[in-house]
Write a protein that holds these residues in place. Structure first.
Motif, PDB file in Angstrom:
ATOM      1  N   THR A 148      28.103  -8.173  18.656  1.00 47.05           N
ATOM      2  CA  THR A 148      26.798  -7.538  18.823  1.00 47.05           C
ATOM      3  C   THR A 148      25.680  -8.574  18.887  1.00 47.05           C
ATOM      4  OG1 THR A 148      27.557  -5.592  17.586  1.00 47.05           O
ATOM      5  CG2 THR A 148      25.180  -5.879  17.830  1.00 47.05           C
ATOM      6  N   ASP A 179      16.238  -3.500  20.292  1.00 51.83           N
ATOM      7  CA  ASP A 179      15.722  -3.535  18.921  1.00 51.83           C
ATOM      8  C   ASP A 179      14.202  -3.385  18.931  1.00 51.83           C
ATOM      9  OD1 ASP A 179      15.798  -3.924  16.088  1.00 51.83           O
ATOM     10  OD2 ASP A 179      17.534  -5.229  16.359  1.00 51.83           O
ATOM     11  N   ALA A 207      21.705  -8.146  19.099  1.00 55.94           N
ATOM     12  CA  ALA A 207      20.567  -7.230  19.106  1.00 55.94           C
ATOM     13  C   ALA A 207      19.395  -7.899  19.817  1.00 55.94           C
ATOM     14  CB  ALA A 207      20.191  -6.849  17.676  1.00 55.94           C
ATOM     15  N   PRO A 249      22.558  -3.838  21.818  1.00 57.59           N
ATOM     16  CA  PRO A 249      21.603  -2.817  21.405  1.00 57.59           C
ATOM     17  C   PRO A 249      20.172  -3.347  21.458  1.00 57.59           C
ATOM     18  CG  PRO A 249      22.642  -3.788  19.482  1.00 57.59           C
ATOM     19  CD  PRO A 249      23.328  -4.378  20.676  1.00 57.59           C
ATOM     20  N   SER A 309      21.106   3.044  20.584  1.00 59.03           N
ATOM     21  CA  SER A 309      21.917   1.954  20.046  1.00 59.03           C
ATOM     22  C   SER A 309      22.839   2.429  18.931  1.00 59.03           C
ATOM     23  CB  SER A 309      20.996   0.832  19.542  1.00 59.03           C
ATOM     24  OG  SER A 309      20.408   0.154  20.646  1.00 59.03           O
ATOM     25  N   THR A 310      22.318   3.253  18.016  1.00 63.05           N
ATOM     26  CA  THR A 310      23.185   3.680  16.910  1.00 63.05           C
ATOM     27  C   THR A 310      24.292   4.615  17.372  1.00 63.05           C
ATOM     28  OG1 THR A 310      21.603   5.434  16.308  1.00 63.05           O
ATOM     29  CG2 THR A 310      21.459   3.338  15.118  1.00 63.05           C
ATOM     30  N   ASN A 364      19.738  -1.435  13.732  1.00 62.90           N
ATOM     31  CA  ASN A 364      20.819  -2.260  14.274  1.00 62.90           C
ATOM     32  C   ASN A 364      21.540  -3.072  13.206  1.00 62.90           C
ATOM     33  OD1 ASN A 364      20.429  -1.324  16.846  1.00 62.90           O
ATOM     34  ND2 ASN A 364      19.215  -3.064  17.536  1.00 62.90           N
TER      35      ASN A 364
END
Length: 634
Positions: free
Chosen positions: A186, A121, A188, A119, A98-99, A146
């Motif tokens: 975004t 989590d 998460a 992303p 994700s990062t 996130n």
């Protein structure tokens, strides 16, 4: 009526039923999903995408990427080519997966391009914490990696419970379709919540159309802007990316032809007015044309249409040197419209240009001003011709590579670039022959965007040939999406420009008195202890061939021209490899860019560069309309 689905299954079904509409034309808002699966999303979003594909219900086409940053770049390329009316989704696993999307998120938001990031989590229940790849903080149990997306996103939410999904999705769609507030969006998704079942209202999955607005300008704002334009003797219009996204081409042409006002462009706006139009004067600012920059220096009124006024456009606030210059800003975002204390007109670019044209009907620049910039434009055309046919030896100049491409490509072929010396040479020299044929990402200027962005462009415009121009620096940072293109059967044309280092930063380093230190790809020399030994034996052509592309090696411009013909006719991704001289001459934009030079130094080269810097910096100004020229002080 309710339907029992997991959170991930509900997400996929919802996204498959979202549409955007503008001017009566509808299209899927989220036409597909890029992804790389890991333990954070394989049982959630991954399972949901598989189920949708296998059952044929609410399918959301899935594209396997090879790099998470790269897939966001591809999503940006796709959306930009679609004028922000569609946005791809991107799903990644927890932690590094994700990062890795953070750079892409920053690029999307900086460029005002919509992408949907999903992303994965940590566990919402925390039953197994700390899980693999979880960042633990002793001071906060509800923070994950996130949270780094928050400042990079135009909308951020985390779905801790299934009940939160509908509001998160509706908020995300609003941001994706808002032309003034769009960027990275975004949501998460905790990995356990993705797989959790819930009874959803059937209405959540109904076909939903999001209407993309064309905000019309306030009549009083147009009247104020028209008054300023009518008083101008040396006006200049700067066309930004908003002209493309609004599809305001006809309105821009009509305004320029009726008023005679010359039109410069930004990197994002290039092609808004085609290069051979009588009012087109090329790029403005640090990497612009001397024609546009001369007009900028003298302009008494500058009309910015759909531009965010970056430092390259304003030449770090030295481009507009007339002490009485006034700005008229037409922009869909109030934030950008209000810059430089200009007359702010919050409007869609097309609607704003049409309204302003009506308000200044009968106005036209003087014959002397028109004749002056026309003559300068004709002189500059000859300079570009010379740069395109320099005959530099023993290696060709980069400007000759661009010349061969510019002359050999079909007008509808798309050239994609982002970083290094190529964007500057392109903005200065490239002759855009079709409105969407020039695609340079220069808001974030992200190395590695080129191939991935070209993949998205080609997916958005499969009927057009797409050429990604890639320096060796960018190629070595991210060539992974060549594999994605090959696996998907998506044909790209890659032009690999090998000059053994960072050409742009090398030239900048030299101008700052740092003597190109650390900018060449060389062995470390035991005698000096520095990286100034022999050139590294890096073979980019062999590398890209190993990724599945066909390769054509060329040494001369004549061979390059032949290779372009072969590549265009090919059906598979094809790379053309050519070596260039990074020290070959390039025409001057007669402009400046503010990069600070060390104030004190033991190096004579740095001390001399500091003198030049201080002289240039003296020309900087705040670009705030003088108080005596404001309407409320008259």
């Amino acid at each position: 009526m309710t339907v029992r689905l997991t959170v991930a299954q509900a997400l996929v079904r919802f996204l498959a039923n979202q549409y955007s509409e503008r001017d009566g034309v509808e299209q899927r808002l989220i036409p597909g999903c890029f992804g790389i699966f890991g333990h954070g999303n394989v049982a959630g979003v991954g399972q949901a995408l598989l189920q949708a594909a296998r059952t044929g219900d609410d399918d959301l086409p899935y594209h396997l990427a090879r790099n998470e940053q790269g897939m966001v770049h591809a999503a940006v390329g796709y959306s930009r080519m679609r004028n922000r009316l569609q946005a791809m989704a991107c799903t990644a696993s927890i932690g590094p997966g994700s990062t890795n999307m953070l750079t892409g998120a920053a690029l999307a938001t900086t460029n005002r391009i919509p992408v949907l990031l999903l992303p994965s989590d940590v566990f919402a229940t925390r039953v197994a914490s700390p899980v693999l790849q979880e960042l633990e903080r002793p001071d906060s149990g509800d923070v994950s990696v996130n949270d780094a997306f928050r400042p990079l996103s135009r909308f951020f939410d985390r779905v801790w419970r299934p009940e939160q999904l509908p509001s998160a999705l509706l908020g995300a769609m609003r941001a994706l379709t808002d032309p003034a507030e769009t960027g990275a969006v975004t949501i998460a998704l905790p990995q356990d919540v993705q797989a959790e079942a819930f009874d959803w209202p059937q209405e959540l999955f109904a076909r939903r159309v999001w209407h993309v607005a064309r905000p019309v300008p306030e009549p009083a704002a147009i009247a104020r802007a028209a008054e300023i334009v009518r008083a101008a003797t040396k006006p200049l219009l700067v066309a930004g990316g908003g002209v493309h996204y609004s599809e305001a081409y006809a309105a821009l042409r009509a305004f320029a032809e009726a008023t005679g006002i010359p039109v410069a462009d930004t990197q994002a706006g290039k092609g808004a007015l085609l290069w051979d139009h009588p009012q087109a004067v090329g790029g403005v600012g640090s990497t612009g044309s001397p024609v546009a920059n001369a007009l900028a220096r003298d302009a008494d009124v500058v009309i910015g249409v759909g531009t965010r006024w970056s430092d390259f456009t304003t030449a770090s606030r030295t481009a507009f040197a007339n002490p009485d210059v006034r700005f008229v800003n037409l922009n869909v975002a109030a934030f950008d419209a209000g810059k430089h204390a200009g007359a702010s007109v919050v409007t869609d670019a097309r609607a704003g240009l049409e309204a302003l044209a009506d308000a200044v009907e009968g106005y036209r620049v003087g014959d002397a001003h028109l004749a002056s910039y026309t003559e300068h434009r004709e002189r500059w055309t000859r300079v570009v011709d010379d740069a395109y046919h320099l005959g530099h030896t023993p290696l060709p100049a980069q400007t000759e590579v661009l010349g061969a491409l510019d002359e050999m490509l079909d007008p509808r072929d798309v050239v994609v670039q982002a970083a290094g010396s190529l964007p500057g040479d392109l903005q200065m020299l490239w002759r855009a022959r079709e409105e969407k044929a020039y695609h340079v990402e220069y808001a974030y200027s992200c190395m590695g965007y080129e191939i991935a962005g070209a993949l998205g462009v080609k997916m958005a415009a499969p009927d057009r040939e797409v050429f990604a121009l890639v320096g060796d620096g960018s190629y070595l940072m991210m060539s992974s999406e060549v594999v994605t293109a090959v696996s998907e059967g998506i044909k790209l044309n890659l032009v690999l420009v090998q000059n053994h280092g960072f050409s742009s930063i090398g030239a900048l380093s030299e101008s700052l008195g740092s003597q190109r230190f650390g900018t060449s790809y060389r062995f470390r020399d035991p005698a000096t202890g520095e990286l100034d030994g022999a050139t590294l034996p890096v073979d980019l052509a062999a590398n890209v061939a190993s990724l599945g592309a066909d390769v054509i090696r060329v040494r001369t411009i004549a061979e390059l021209r032949d290779a372009i013909v072969v590549a265009r006719a090919a059906t598979r991704t094809t790379a053309i490899h050519i070596e260039t001289d990074p020290l070959a001459p390039v025409p001057s934009p007669e402009s400046w860019w503010d990069v600070p030079v060390s104030e004190v130094s033991a190096l004579g080269s740095t001390r001399e560069a500091r003198k030049t810097y201080e002289h240039a910096k003296a020309g900087q100004r705040p670009l705030v309309t003088p108080a005596e020229n404001r309407e409320d002080d008259r």
